[in-house]
Scaffold this motif. Sequence first.
Motif, PDB file in Angstrom:
ATOM      1  N   HIS B 219     -17.180 -43.735 -36.020  1.00 48.91           N
ATOM      2  CA  HIS B 219     -17.735 -44.907 -36.707  1.00 48.91           C
ATOM      3  C   HIS B 219     -19.254 -44.868 -36.799  1.00 48.91           C
ATOM      4  CE1 HIS B 219     -18.023 -47.510 -32.789  1.00 48.91           C
ATOM      5  NE2 HIS B 219     -18.236 -46.244 -32.547  1.00 48.91           N
ATOM      6  N   MET B 264     -11.676 -40.681 -22.523  1.00 50.99           N
ATOM      7  CA  MET B 264     -11.239 -41.894 -21.844  1.00 50.99           C
ATOM      8  C   MET B 264     -12.044 -43.148 -22.129  1.00 50.99           C
ATOM      9  SD  MET B 264     -12.534 -40.570 -18.148  1.00 50.99           S
ATOM     10  CE  MET B 264     -11.885 -41.911 -17.193  1.00 50.99           C
ATOM     11  N   ALA B 291      -7.711 -43.662 -29.086  1.00 49.81           N
ATOM     12  CA  ALA B 291      -7.803 -42.569 -30.066  1.00 49.81           C
ATOM     13  C   ALA B 291      -6.591 -41.644 -29.932  1.00 49.81           C
ATOM     14  CB  ALA B 291      -9.094 -41.777 -29.854  1.00 49.81           C
ATOM     15  N   THR B 335     -12.197 -26.812 -20.079  1.00 49.50           N
ATOM     16  CA  THR B 335     -12.332 -25.552 -20.809  1.00 49.50           C
ATOM     17  C   THR B 335     -12.416 -24.331 -19.885  1.00 49.50           C
ATOM     18  OG1 THR B 335     -13.457 -26.751 -22.512  1.00 49.50           O
ATOM     19  CG2 THR B 335     -13.734 -24.359 -22.539  1.00 49.50           C
ATOM     20  N   PHE B 375     -28.272 -41.974 -25.231  1.00 49.94           N
ATOM     21  CA  PHE B 375     -27.128 -41.153 -25.633  1.00 49.94           C
ATOM     22  C   PHE B 375     -25.847 -41.996 -25.585  1.00 49.94           C
ATOM     23  CE2 PHE B 375     -24.020 -37.577 -24.470  1.00 49.94           C
ATOM     24  CZ  PHE B 375     -23.909 -37.119 -25.773  1.00 49.94           C
TER      25      PHE B 375
HETATM   26  N1  LIG Z   1     -12.338 -30.386 -21.920  1.00 54.58           N
HETATM   27  C1  LIG Z   1     -13.554 -30.112 -21.501  1.00 54.58           C
HETATM   28  O1  LIG Z   1     -13.777 -29.154 -20.784  1.00 54.58           O
HETATM   29  C2  LIG Z   1     -14.684 -30.982 -21.959  1.00 54.58           C
HETATM   30  C3  LIG Z   1     -15.975 -30.477 -22.025  1.00 54.58           C
HETATM   31  C4  LIG Z   1     -16.998 -31.293 -22.514  1.00 54.58           C
HETATM   32  C5  LIG Z   1     -16.719 -32.586 -22.873  1.00 54.58           C
HETATM   33  N2  LIG Z   1     -15.444 -33.055 -22.773  1.00 54.58           N
HETATM   34  C6  LIG Z   1     -15.084 -34.439 -23.178  1.00 54.58           C
HETATM   35  O2  LIG Z   1     -15.061 -34.524 -24.580  1.00 54.58           O
HETATM   36  C7  LIG Z   1     -15.274 -35.898 -24.945  1.00 54.58           C
HETATM   37  C8  LIG Z   1     -16.370 -35.958 -25.989  1.00 54.58           C
HETATM   38  O3  LIG Z   1     -17.596 -35.461 -25.476  1.00 54.58           O
HETATM   39  P1  LIG Z   1     -18.933 -35.641 -26.310  1.00 54.58           P
HETATM   40  O4  LIG Z   1     -20.022 -34.966 -25.573  1.00 54.58           O
HETATM   41  O5  LIG Z   1     -18.706 -35.274 -27.717  1.00 54.58           O
HETATM   42  O6  LIG Z   1     -19.095 -37.256 -26.112  1.00 54.58           O
HETATM   43  P2  LIG Z   1     -19.747 -38.415 -26.972  1.00 54.58           P
HETATM   44  O7  LIG Z   1     -19.571 -39.628 -26.136  1.00 54.58           O
HETATM   45  O8  LIG Z   1     -21.110 -38.063 -27.451  1.00 54.58           O
HETATM   46  O9  LIG Z   1     -18.822 -38.534 -28.270  1.00 54.58           O
HETATM   47  C9  LIG Z   1     -17.672 -39.293 -28.357  1.00 54.58           C
HETATM   48  C10 LIG Z   1     -17.541 -39.751 -29.818  1.00 54.58           C
HETATM   49  O10 LIG Z   1     -16.263 -40.364 -29.972  1.00 54.58           O
HETATM   50  C11 LIG Z   1     -16.423 -41.445 -30.870  1.00 54.58           C
HETATM   51  N3  LIG Z   1     -15.304 -42.378 -30.715  1.00 54.58           N
HETATM   52  C12 LIG Z   1     -15.160 -43.349 -29.770  1.00 54.58           C
HETATM   53  N4  LIG Z   1     -14.017 -44.015 -29.965  1.00 54.58           N
HETATM   54  C13 LIG Z   1     -13.424 -43.468 -31.045  1.00 54.58           C
HETATM   55  C14 LIG Z   1     -12.214 -43.744 -31.736  1.00 54.58           C
HETATM   56  N5  LIG Z   1     -11.403 -44.733 -31.341  1.00 54.58           N
HETATM   57  N6  LIG Z   1     -11.900 -42.978 -32.808  1.00 54.58           N
HETATM   58  C15 LIG Z   1     -12.731 -41.973 -33.223  1.00 54.58           C
HETATM   59  N7  LIG Z   1     -13.904 -41.674 -32.605  1.00 54.58           N
HETATM   60  C16 LIG Z   1     -14.244 -42.422 -31.538  1.00 54.58           C
HETATM   61  C17 LIG Z   1     -17.751 -42.029 -30.470  1.00 54.58           C
HETATM   62  O11 LIG Z   1     -18.269 -42.848 -31.483  1.00 54.58           O
HETATM   63  C18 LIG Z   1     -18.584 -40.765 -30.213  1.00 54.58           C
HETATM   64  O12 LIG Z   1     -19.245 -40.337 -31.383  1.00 54.58           O
HETATM   65  C19 LIG Z   1     -15.612 -36.619 -23.664  1.00 54.58           C
HETATM   66  O13 LIG Z   1     -14.442 -37.236 -23.140  1.00 54.58           O
HETATM   67  C20 LIG Z   1     -16.024 -35.510 -22.754  1.00 54.58           C
HETATM   68  O14 LIG Z   1     -15.836 -35.856 -21.394  1.00 54.58           O
HETATM   69  C21 LIG Z   1     -14.436 -32.269 -22.346  1.00 54.58           C
END
Ligand SMILES: NC(=O)c1ccc[n+]([C@@H]2O[C@H](COP(=O)([O-])OP(=O)(O)OC[C@H]3O[C@@H](n4cnc5c(N)ncnc54)[C@H](O)[C@@H]3O)[C@@H](O)[C@H]2O)c1
Lengths: 175, 390
Positions: B219, B264, B291, B335, B375
């Motif tokens: 959004h 989450m 989501a 990852t 952020f």
């Molecule tokens: N699996 C892994 O090893 C790993 C590694 C890095 C990050 N992550 C996870 O990945 C996720 C994203 O990380 P990031 O750095 O991009 O975070 P971020 O918080 O910058 O981005 C999250 C995005 O999701 C959007 N969002 C929120 N609710 C939403 C919805 N209902 N529908 C669509 N979009 C929505 C937000 O507006 C935001 O732009 C986090 O949960 C983070 O912990 C996982």
Amino acid sequence: MSTEQISDDAPLRTRRDDKSGDLAFVGRSVTINRPRAELFAYWRDFQNLPMFMENVEKMEFTGSDRAVWTIKAPVGTKVEIETEITEVVEDSSISWRSTEGSQIKTEGRVSFTDAPGDRGTIVSADIGYTPPAGDLGRAVAKLFMAEPNIQARHELKRFKMLMETGEITTPINHR
Amino acid sequence: MRALTWHGNGDVRVDTVPDPEIINPRDAVIRVTSTAICGSDLHLYDGVIPGMKQGDILGHQFMGVVEDVGAKSTLKVGQRVVVPFTISCGRCFFCEQQQFSACDNGNPVENQDASEKLYGHAMGGAFGYSHLTGGYPGGQAEYVRVPYSDVGPIVVPDGLDDEQVLFLSDILPTGWMAAENADITPGDTVAVWGCGPVGLFCVQSAVLMGAAQVIAIDHHPHRLELAARFGAKTINFDETHVGEALMEMTGGIGPDAVIDAVGMEAHGWAPDNVLDVVKQKIGMGADRGHALRQALLAVRKGGRVSIPGVYGGMLDKWPLGAMMEKGLELRSGQTHVQRYTQDLLRRIEEGEIDTTFLISHRLSLEEAPTGYKNFRDKQNEWTKVVLRPN
Ligand SMILES: NC(=O)c1ccc[n+]([C@@H]2O[C@H](COP(=O)([O-])OP(=O)(O)OC[C@H]3O[C@@H](n4cnc5c(N)ncnc54)[C@H](O)[C@@H]3O)[C@@H](O)[C@H]2O)c1
Ligand SMILES: [Zn+2]
Ligand SMILES: [Zn+2]
């Protein structure tokens, strides 16, 4: 250890009734990505054990297969246990029990078996202990044996780390 | 040294703490030159991941110069390295399977107990990410101790800037693995929830893997714009019914694969999400799965669900029926960074992947608390924050 007839293949330590005689059994298995003979040899050299048994402060031989263990217990106390080796099956298992008159009654076995699928060796510990009861040994038993299960789990995992990686990982940044 | 430390919900500070030392033979100490704030750090900042202690040093995306090495490290003092966030031994069964984040020996023994209870198995280790994953001091600091330094760190070839390679530590491999987990075949439509750094790398990776159509959902207009740069179509969930739009943009089939790069702390005022927010606030160890629920309903029959977004506890109202009745495949996980770093480094060198487009702010370490706040609270403009400690 128990040879009683039971109706499934699960180890005694996982049974709802985990008693054999007056001892209750706990323990744990880990799979270690190293050959069986190597792991057995390391364990059989008892001087190595304090490397991964962190609460063993000191171990002194009182005979070829007898030793007195000084074990750190919580709140700055210590307990001593004298053990004797009851059976050694080369590359396969080591059994021990506490000697008559030792502060704490315990017996145990560590066994080494080949893991299926080339995954190394399964190392299992079974440790029998007297569940705390209302006698003199109670306080001691509680301190030292309160969670022998946790202790066994931690020790086996440290053993695995040491054997697989050559070190025991820590979040501590300073000595 | 100076380091960014956690003190409670929404409370991070730059403190003076002792410098790290070599503890184990395979350790190295790195002088950090660049480190970034991750969406995962926001989960800590917001207090929704358990196992944090006051004074914990955060940061798991970092790189720098080797300052000191243990006897068994293969690194050399002076080398420039990027460090994977996963602490992996390289010797256990899981490392041999290249499931590095599942390493048996990355998480200190005492810290394995909590996740063994919570998840049935002990988690692997990670830098600066709660005591569930080891309680290791992180990289948003001047120096960091790197365990198993003979396995993880990637030596950076000359001619590449910090910013080009920094994200090899986490979010680039995360986006890549998420796309790989979506099993993309040419012609597929892939929908990506979340256009944060992870989602943006998912978009880029999905395009490279041959998706015919990538649809990005968020959004924040600017974040959606960044996704569109790589050819994604966009859906703004504040303006559009996501489920309906996905059906109509796929000829009534639904996306072949869906990727949840939100995790989450989903945003939005949908009833299920409001309920989840309340549960999370009162500390029921609950995740917010809005989501993910939407993705499970949107994906086509027999489709694939890939979940790089982090979840930590329990989720209610999981549409299990949709999973079973539609025959979905689901893959997730922290990852396995080390599995991807060499291939991705090559793609960066060859100019195939753009790794710098998302960086919006460059701050000093002292300004890190401002970086965290913005952020989280100004997501539209603050798309990625890089800190420069030295
Ligand atoms: N699996 C892994 O090893 C790993 C590694 C890095 C990050 N992550 C996870 O990945 C996720 C994203 O990380 P990031 O750095 O991009 O975070 P971020 O918080 O910058 O981005 C999250 C995005 O999701 C959007 N969002 C929120 N609710 C939403 C919805 N209902 N529908 C669509 N979009 C929505 C937000 O507006 C935001 O732009 C986090 O949960 C983070 O912990 C996982
Ligand atoms: Zn991260
Ligand atoms: Zn490993």
